[in-house]
Design a protein around this motif. Structure first.
Motif, PDB file in Angstrom:
ATOM      1  N   GLU A   1       0.833  -1.209   0.000  1.00  0.00           N
ATOM      2  CA  GLU A   1       0.000   0.000   0.000  1.00  0.00           C
ATOM      3  C   GLU A   1       0.862   1.252   0.000  1.00  0.00           C
ATOM      4  N   GLN A   2       1.927   1.265   0.812  1.00  0.00           N
ATOM      5  CA  GLN A   2       2.811   2.418   0.846  1.00  0.00           C
ATOM      6  C   GLN A   2       3.580   2.562  -0.463  1.00  0.00           C
TER       7      GLN A   2
ATOM      8  N   GLN B   1       1.233   4.213  -2.872  1.00  0.00           N
ATOM      9  CA  GLN B   1       1.085   5.628  -2.551  1.00  0.00           C
ATOM     10  C   GLN B   1       2.335   6.417  -2.953  1.00  0.00           C
TER      11      GLN B   1
ATOM     12  N   THR C   1       2.270   9.398  -5.717  1.00  0.00           N
ATOM     13  CA  THR C   1       2.684  10.763  -5.363  1.00  0.00           C
ATOM     14  C   THR C   1       3.756  11.276  -6.308  1.00  0.00           C
TER      15      THR C   1
END
Length: 229
Positions: free
Chosen positions: A107-108, A111, A115
């Protein structure tokens, strides 16, 4: 009794006809001469309509849902574009990709990629506004971010020996400062002081490397041949 039933039936038929005519009247009024009436608008408007007939002694009658034509006559609906999910097994920085370490959850990673991908797109759009071709803008933006990441990594590696020494000195200083706060201070203060000392050394080197890498990436992206379409 039969006369009353016939009257109710006539009322229901009349109200249904009036409802359908009212739904289709705007579409018929706006139809230019020679064009087909927008019958699909009338059908879509009539869907879900409920006629309240309680004032004539009947229960509300929901109008049956009718199929609404989609797309051109005889054709099919346009396919809906499904967004491609951000990769979770790699970390992408411009034109540089590295495998995702196990310590970073998927998930990170998604992200992180989203970004940086948004920042890269913003830079490319800014270059479009400066007169660059879209393909050239995308290439420059990807090269700038990729080289900046490589430069930051090189700067951190160059600074690592100094950072190790700074970390050791910081840990010693933190230990001395923590003595009055023993025993709890002996656990946290050396770690905090060592981390701050090492970070203060690495951060400037990484920032310098990122800046140099961004300049190099911009030049390479502007001069490199565009990929074949």
């Amino acid at each position: 009794m039969s006369t009353q039933r016939s009257l109710r039936t006539t009322l229901v038929a009349g109200i249904l006809g009036a409802a359908v005519f009212a739904a289709s009247a705007p579409a018929l009024a706006e139809t230019p001469p020679g064009a087909e009436p927008a019958g699909s608008n009338a059908v879509a408007t009539a869907q879900g309509l409920v006629l309240d007939l309680t004032h004539v002694g009947l229960a509300p009658i929901p109008v049956a849902s009718l199929p609404v034509p989609v797309g051109e006559p005889g054709g099919t609906a346009d396919p809906i574009a499904v967004p491609v999910p951000a990769p979770t097994d790699v970390l992408r920085i411009g034109n540089v990709q590295v495998g995702r370490p196990d310590v970073i959850p998927p998930e990170q990673a998604a992200q992180f990629n989203a970004t940086l991908g948004g920042a890269e797109t913003s830079l490319a759009r800014m270059l479009d506004g400066q007169g660059f071709e879209p393909a050239r803008s995308d290439q420059i933006a990807a090269s700038v971010f990729g080289k900046a990441a490589q430069g930051a990594a090189v700067g951190a590696i160059v600074a690592s020996p100094i950072a190790v020494a700074a970390g050791i000195i910081g840990a010693a200083v933190g230990l001395v400062v923590a003595l009055p706060f023993a025993p709890a201070g002996l656990i946290f203060m050396p770690i905090i002081a060592s981390t701050l000392a090492a970070g203060m050394v690495i951060a400037p080197f990484a920032a310098i490397g990122a800046g140099v890498g961004a300049v190099v990436g911009g030049i390479e992206g502007a001069q490199a041949p565009l990929p074949a379409p």
